[in-house]
Write an enzyme that holds these catalytic residues in place. Structure first.
Site, PDB file in Angstrom:
ATOM      1  N   THR A 282       0.805  -1.091   0.014  1.00  0.00           N
ATOM      2  CA  THR A 282      -0.119   0.158   0.080  1.00  0.00           C
ATOM      3  C   THR A 282       0.973   1.193   0.057  1.00  0.00           C
ATOM      4  OG1 THR A 282      -1.791  -0.975   1.438  1.00  0.00           O
ATOM      5  CG2 THR A 282      -1.760   1.333   1.327  1.00  0.00           C
ATOM      6  N   PHE A 284       1.214   5.183   0.757  1.00  0.00           N
ATOM      7  CA  PHE A 284       0.213   6.151   1.550  1.00  0.00           C
ATOM      8  C   PHE A 284       1.294   7.635   1.110  1.00  0.00           C
ATOM      9  CE2 PHE A 284       0.152   2.320   4.040  1.00  0.00           C
ATOM     10  CZ  PHE A 284      -0.917   2.497   4.543  1.00  0.00           C
TER      11      PHE A 284
END
Length: 377
Positions: A282, A284
């Site tokens: 992921t 960010f």
């Protein structure tokens, strides 16, 4: 019938004439740029371009020739505009008036960071990776609360997920950034390695109910399909699932969460690497109200909208090609209340101080609606 060699020789002669005329036309573009420099007139004049195309094609009956002439001159005018932008972009003060170049971000012992969720969430892990374990921080319930907190000046930096390698773009995050006066100043990637965790003493055969974020459940579908009798319960994030299992203290309940969250809430890891894809990451973004970019920043994120017309997006993206700028990501979304118009988010490799980036953005800013630089990081 003429032989192929003779025909090719004639084509070569025509091409040389066209090249000479093209250079002459580009010379006129320099004069046009100088005129517009003095008058402040916009380089892009779509009405004038449309009138010119109509005049050139009005007597052409053969459709394929008509469309080809239109395409050729549209491309030629586009090249001319990009050339003019490159001549005038050094005088475009938009970037310098909007952003400040800095050696490094202002991070010190008083820096406060806000993230969504609770301790043990992947958002918190991204914050720790970027700012360190000792940074002052606090959490808020929703993604939008992060940008609202930043906009009110109650935190110096905020952390939000923007993209996952298996689930794609995190819905709505780009729109939140646009809705508030903040910008992206950094990014951090976190490897998503889900574990199945429960209170100490629990075993797999005792599990009846498993908790996690909807994406966590989806990313572990293969593992969960092996246990069809387990009841799957969706919660706000993976760390909340770990906390709930710990608080409920029942051996029939388990959480799909990070190893960090499992340890933080005193859970026992029953199985590691339960997500389907081993390469699950992921990304960010680190956001701030300060419009800054580091001298060593290597990625620029922008947003803009274009009408739903043939070639409209292509013509915009050619500004990158003309300046040898590489795209790393592009996302689109329909614009609410504006039929057949689309907004685009584009990441390109470069720095706001690079002439090639400035040339590209000068043209895109003039030829699109809703243009905004989301950040350089």
């Amino acid at each position: 019938m003429r032989d192929l060699t003779e025909i090719r020789q004639q084509i070569d002669q025509i091409d040389q004439k066209m090249l000479a005329l093209f250079k002459e036309r580009m010379g006129c573009s320099v004069e046009v740029a100088e005129y517009k420099r003095g008058t402040g007139k916009a380089i892009y004049d779509p009405v004038r371009e449309r009138q010119k195309i109509d005049a050139l094609t009005k007597d052409e009956d053969e459709l394929i020739i008509k469309k080809s002439v239109e395409e050729m001159f549209l491309q030629m005018m586009s090249i001319s505009r990009r050339y003019q932008y490159s001549l005038l972009s050094q005088e475009d003060a938009y970037i310098d008036q909007t952003f400040e170049e800095v050696e490094a971000l202002d991070i010190n012992e008083d820096t406060k960071v806000v993230y969504q969720g609770i301790p043990g969430a992947y958002q918190e892990q991204a914050m720790v990776q970027y700012f360190g374990e000792d940074v002052k921080n606090f959490s808020v319930p929703e993604f939008k609360d992060v940008v609202k907190t930043l906009d009110r000046g109650e935190a110096d930096y905020g952390v939000l997920p923007i993209e996952n390698t298996s689930a794609g773009t995190v819905s709505g995050i780009y729109d939140m950034i646009l809705d508030y006066d903040i910008c992206v100043v950094g990014e951090e990637s976190v490897d998503v390695r889900h574990v199945l965790a429960a209170i100490p003493g629990t075993s797999l055969d005792k599990i009846e109910k498993v908790y996690s974020h909807p994406q966590g459940l989806m990313q572990c579908k293969g593992f969960l399909d092996e246990h069809p009798d387990w009841d799957q319960v969706k919660v706000a994030n993976t760390a909340i699932s770990a906390k709930k299992v710990a608080d409920d203290n029942k051996p029939v309940k388990a959480a799909i969460c990070s190893e960090r969250a499992a340890k933080m809430y005193g859970l026992e890891i029953l199985k590691r690497e339960v997500n389907d894809e081993g390469n699950n990451t992921t990304r960010f973004v680190i956001m701030s109200k300060k419009k800054q970019y580091r001298k060593d920043a290597g990625k620029v994120s922008i947003s803009f909208s274009v009408p739903h017309e043939s070639g409209s997006l292509y013509n915009i993206l050619t500004h990158f090609m003309f300046n040898n700028v590489s795209m790393s990501n592009i996302e689109s979304r329909p614009l609410p209340g504006r039929k057949w118009e689309y907004g685009f988010y584009v990441d390109v490799i470069g720095n706001l101080d690079d002439p090639a980036i400035r040339n590209s953005l000068a043209g895109i800013k003039e030829e699109t609606k809703d243009f905004r630089i989301l950040g350089n990081f």
